[in-house]
Design a protein around this motif. Structure first.
Motif, short mmCIF file in Angstrom:
data_model
loop_
_atom_site.label_atom_id
_atom_site.label_comp_id
_atom_site.label_asym_id
_atom_site.label_seq_id
_atom_site.Cartn_x
_atom_site.Cartn_y
_atom_site.Cartn_z
N PRO A 94 26.42 -46.53 -40.80
CA PRO A 94 26.61 -45.10 -40.55
C PRO A 94 26.50 -44.77 -39.06
O PRO A 94 25.96 -45.55 -38.28
CB PRO A 94 25.46 -44.46 -41.33
N LEU A 95 27.02 -43.60 -38.69
CA LEU A 95 26.93 -43.15 -37.31
C LEU A 95 25.51 -42.66 -37.05
O LEU A 95 25.11 -41.58 -37.47
CB LEU A 95 27.94 -42.01 -37.07
N GLU A 96 24.72 -43.48 -36.38
CA GLU A 96 23.31 -43.19 -36.13
C GLU A 96 22.86 -43.87 -34.85
O GLU A 96 23.44 -44.86 -34.41
CB GLU A 96 22.41 -43.70 -37.26
N ILE A 97 21.82 -43.32 -34.24
CA ILE A 97 21.16 -43.96 -33.12
C ILE A 97 19.67 -43.98 -33.44
O ILE A 97 19.10 -42.96 -33.82
CB ILE A 97 21.42 -43.20 -31.79
N THR A 98 19.04 -45.14 -33.28
CA THR A 98 17.63 -45.32 -33.67
C THR A 98 16.80 -45.73 -32.47
O THR A 98 17.19 -46.62 -31.70
CB THR A 98 17.51 -46.40 -34.77
N TYR A 99 15.65 -45.08 -32.33
CA TYR A 99 14.67 -45.48 -31.31
C TYR A 99 13.82 -46.60 -31.92
O TYR A 99 13.02 -46.37 -32.82
CB TYR A 99 13.81 -44.29 -30.90
#
Length: 414
Positions: A94-99
């Motif tokens: 999915p379109l996501e950004i994770t720290y």
């Protein structure tokens, strides 16, 4: 984790001190092009997510498909500018950004699938921040209210709930103006920025605006200074934004497709109008569009082909015969140039004015143009029988597409 020192003030530059520090519910920024509003917002959220380990961010645009090439890229740019690439992981499906250190996430959603907006559950902390980019595209205030109500619940001490909206101020009649700019509320920060606060522009960038100021003062007021666009004397008032099922429309008798193309490159976009015409009911259904800058003929062909329209009959601006020939060689076998004749664009406009235009909400650029496409004025401020040379790329493409329906003499579509 290694400690990395970053001079945020130097990285962001001037013009956004109050924006950066504000913690009220609504932070709304209208700005001209090159005003740093999107890049500043991206830098803000990457910085703050690392500072607040229980915060998560939702990024929204009207159409989900536009997020990957806009906010997603801006946030990845901000990560790189801050030098923290190793601490973030980004995915497209999915379109996501994770720290990575905490598991905090940046989620991406579109108003074209509202259930996915209201049904987000986070794994770590709370969903407390939301960024609506190109908020001008949200023409229905009720859609915003639905999103606003979904950002709710108690947050940990020291954290705060906030919705940020960034956009270009094309139309003074937009609901955002009355709700956020005309109102006086301590929970609202509404501000205007423009290219003059962007110290990172070079002389060539500034020259674009100086030329605009000289040649197109009306556009400069909005695209240069960030002022509200004054919309007076719309060319088309016979339109509405409405959801519809294209398959259902196609099944109706006597429905015909209509595709038109206008060429651009650096300053102007290349566009494709995609419509269905019901001559008996006098209705035009606008169901899809292409609207992109910097498109070579090869890229334009791939865009059209990727949408499945390469076999359609497309009428393009005949002022660019070389482009038409090249696109035909590339695979748009049924593309042709618009007719030329004695008259001007007004014949096409008058024909279209007899129709009701139903626009699918996903056609955000068409909606922007048709709601800002007005009759021009002379030097005394009097309206003249000629449309402005602005907000006309999809408007021109629509006229090209409909020329085969226009009865009578051959007209010019320049």
């Amino acid at each position: 984790m290694k400690i990395k020192k970053v001079n945020i003030a130097k990285l962001v530059g001037k013009g956004y001190k109050d924006y950066w520090r504000f913690k009220g519910r609504y932070r709304v920024c209208k700005g001209s092009r090159a005003s740093k509003k999107s890049k500043t917002t991206a830098l803000y959220y990457i910085t703050k997510l690392m500072q607040y380990p229980e915060a998560n961010l939702l990024v929204v645009r009207k159409v989900f498909g536009t997020l990957r090439d806009s906010c997603y890229k801006e946030l990845k740019w901000a990560i790189h500018q801050l030098g923290v690439d190793n601490y973030w992981d980004s995915t497209t499906n999915p379109l996501e950004i994770t720290y990575i250190p905490t598991g905090q996430k940046i989620y991406f959603r579109g108003f074209d699938d509202p259930l996915k907006i209201t049904s987000i559950t986070v794994d770590v902390g709370v969903l407390c921040w939301c960024w609506i980019e190109e908020a001008y595209e949200i023409t229905d205030e009720n859609s915003f209210n639905m999103l606003d109500e979904s950002i709710r619940g108690k947050v940990p001490d020291g954290l705060f709930k906030q919705i940020t909206m960034t956009f270009n101020p094309w139309n003074e009649h937009h609901w955002i103006k009355q709700r956020f700019f005309d109102a006086k509320d301590k929970d609202i920060l509404s501000k205007t920025t423009n290219y003059l606060c962007n110290e990172f522009l070079d002389d060539a960038d500034k020259k674009v605006f100086e030329t605009m100021k000289k040649n197109n003062p009306r556009r400069y007021k909005v695209a240069g200074l960030g002022d509200w666009g004054i919309v007076d004397g719309l060319v088309y008032e016979n339109w509405e934004e409405k959801e519809f099922n294209i398959d259902t429309i196609i099944e109706q008798r006597n429905i015909k497709s209509a595709f038109g193309m206008d060429f651009g490159y650096t300053n102007d976009p290349s566009t494709l109008f995609c419509g269905l015409v019901d001559e008996a009911s006098k209705e035009i259904y606008v169901f899809d569009e292409v609207y992109k800058h910097g498109m070579s003929n090869e890229k334009l062909y791939r865009e059209v082909n990727g949408k499945g329209y390469s076999k359609e009959h497309i009428t393009a601006d005949s002022a660019s015969p070389k482009d038409i020939d090249h696109l035909r060689e590339l695979g748009l076998r049924n593309i042709k140039g618009s007719r030329k004749g004695k008259d001007s664009v007004n014949n096409g406009i008058q024909y279209i004015q007899d129709y009701r235009i139903i626009i699918h909400p996903n056609c955000v650029n068409f909606l922007t143009e048709i709601s800002n496409y007005t009759w021009d004025k002379d030097k005394f401020g009097n309206k003249i029988n000629k449309p402005i040379d602005d907000f006309n790329h999809l408007m021109d493409a629509m006229r090209y597409a409909l020329e085969e329906f226009i009865k009578g003499e051959v007209f010019s579509f320049d």
